[in-house]
Design a protein around this motif. Structure first.
Motif, PDB file in Angstrom:
ATOM      1  N   LEU A  72      -4.030  28.001  -2.151  1.00  0.00           N
ATOM      2  CA  LEU A  72      -4.477  29.302  -2.650  1.00  0.00           C
ATOM      3  C   LEU A  72      -5.983  29.301  -2.883  1.00  0.00           C
ATOM      4  O   LEU A  72      -6.661  30.306  -2.606  1.00  0.00           O
ATOM      5  CB  LEU A  72      -3.741  29.648  -3.942  1.00  0.00           C
ATOM      6  N   ARG A  73      -6.521  28.208  -3.372  1.00  0.00           N
ATOM      7  CA  ARG A  73      -7.971  28.132  -3.600  1.00  0.00           C
ATOM      8  C   ARG A  73      -8.739  28.163  -2.279  1.00  0.00           C
ATOM      9  O   ARG A  73      -9.797  28.789  -2.183  1.00  0.00           O
ATOM     10  CB  ARG A  73      -8.306  26.871  -4.385  1.00  0.00           C
ATOM     11  N   ARG A  74      -8.214  27.466  -1.270  1.00  0.00           N
ATOM     12  CA  ARG A  74      -8.895  27.453   0.027  1.00  0.00           C
ATOM     13  C   ARG A  74      -8.921  28.846   0.653  1.00  0.00           C
ATOM     14  O   ARG A  74      -9.846  29.179   1.400  1.00  0.00           O
ATOM     15  CB  ARG A  74      -8.229  26.463   0.976  1.00  0.00           C
ATOM     16  N   ALA A  75      -7.914  29.653   0.350  1.00  0.00           N
ATOM     17  CA  ALA A  75      -7.873  31.003   0.904  1.00  0.00           C
ATOM     18  C   ALA A  75      -9.033  31.847   0.407  1.00  0.00           C
ATOM     19  O   ALA A  75      -9.481  32.766   1.092  1.00  0.00           O
ATOM     20  CB  ALA A  75      -6.548  31.684   0.551  1.00  0.00           C
ATOM     21  N   ALA A  76      -9.526  31.549  -0.805  1.00  0.00           N
ATOM     22  CA  ALA A  76     -10.669  32.259  -1.389  1.00  0.00           C
ATOM     23  C   ALA A  76     -10.463  33.767  -1.344  1.00  0.00           C
ATOM     24  O   ALA A  76     -11.368  34.523  -1.000  1.00  0.00           O
ATOM     25  CB  ALA A  76     -11.965  31.872  -0.683  1.00  0.00           C
ATOM     26  N   ALA A  77      -9.261  34.208  -1.668  1.00  0.00           N
ATOM     27  CA  ALA A  77      -8.915  35.630  -1.658  1.00  0.00           C
ATOM     28  C   ALA A  77      -7.965  35.902  -2.819  1.00  0.00           C
ATOM     29  O   ALA A  77      -7.272  34.993  -3.293  1.00  0.00           O
ATOM     30  CB  ALA A  77      -8.248  36.011  -0.339  1.00  0.00           C
ATOM     31  N   PRO A  78      -7.904  37.138  -3.306  1.00  0.00           N
ATOM     32  CA  PRO A  78      -6.933  37.472  -4.355  1.00  0.00           C
ATOM     33  C   PRO A  78      -5.505  37.189  -3.886  1.00  0.00           C
ATOM     34  O   PRO A  78      -5.168  37.413  -2.722  1.00  0.00           O
ATOM     35  CB  PRO A  78      -7.163  38.968  -4.581  1.00  0.00           C
TER      36      PRO A  78
END
Length: 223
Positions: A72-78
């Motif tokens: 989820l952090r790597r996605a860098a999106a809500p």
């Protein structure tokens, strides 16, 4: 048989649906694979089975929750989660890594049996304390209490309760895709967690130019 659907990316929204037979490790892998694309506007996850209620080896479940957090952090999106099944132990830690959680009225939430090791094998202790406060966290952990969806909403574990929570989550993700402000707000919130207050405020102000659309190019020829 596991039920996992990577529904691909539309409107820069990575969507994963997890159903019966899938576990927390399957969920972490599916989110990792779906969220690899750069420039995502949102990550939408729907969990209809018991993937967020792991039984058995809590060390393995805690590792899966950590992998989910990293994805989820790597996605860098809500990120938004719609959950219609039970949530417990390391699955509760996984849930708390999402920015917004919407629940069905029938979902239940528990930290699990204190003897299960779920609290020790994941980052549930810190996540839960920050979300609901020390008193409620102690109560939930030491009693093994199960919370209904309405109480989870009152405690702040979820942001909304709706029989059609998956539809509502999809609407929310699409609203983020239409608005650059959601991603920028998320970056400001993340900064507020890791920086002193004054530095976080300065970082947020530095993001403001990214919110304004670029001025239209003047294509008129000189006369």
């Amino acid at each position: 048989m596991r039920s996992i659907r990577d529904e691909g990316t539309e409107m820069n929204i990575a969507t994963v649906a997890v159903g019966a037979g899938a576990d927390l490790a399957d969920l972490a892998t599916a989110v990792r694979d779906a969220a690899r694309q750069t420039g995502l506007a949102a990550v939408l996850v729907e969990v209809a089975g018991e993937a967020l209620d792991p039984r058995g080896d809590q060390v393995a479940a805690g590792g899966a929750a950590a992998r989910l957090r990293a994805a989820l952090r790597r996605a860098a999106a809500p990120t938004v989660l719609a959950v219609t099944g039970p949530v417990g132990g390391a699955g509760l830690a996984a849930l708390l890594h999402f920015d917004v959680v919407l629940s069905a009225p029938t979902s239940t939430f528990t930290a699990g049996d204190p003897d299960s090791g779920a609290l020790l094998a994941s980052d549930l202790a810190g996540l839960l304390t920050r979300r609901v406060g020390a008193g409620r966290a102690r109560q939930l952990v030491l009693t093994g209490r199960f919370l209904g969806a309405a109480t989870a909403l009152d405690w702040g574990l979820v942001a909304g309760v709706d029989p059609q929570c998956a539809d509502r989550a999809g609407e929310l993700a699409r609203s983020w895709a239409d608005s650059p402000g959601a991603g920028l707000a998320l970056r400001a919130l993340d900064a507020a967690q890791r920086l002193p207050a004054a530095d976080a405020a300065g970082y947020a102000r530095d993001l403001l130019p990214l919110l304004a659309p670029a001025p239209a190019e003047d294509t008129r020829s000189d006369r």
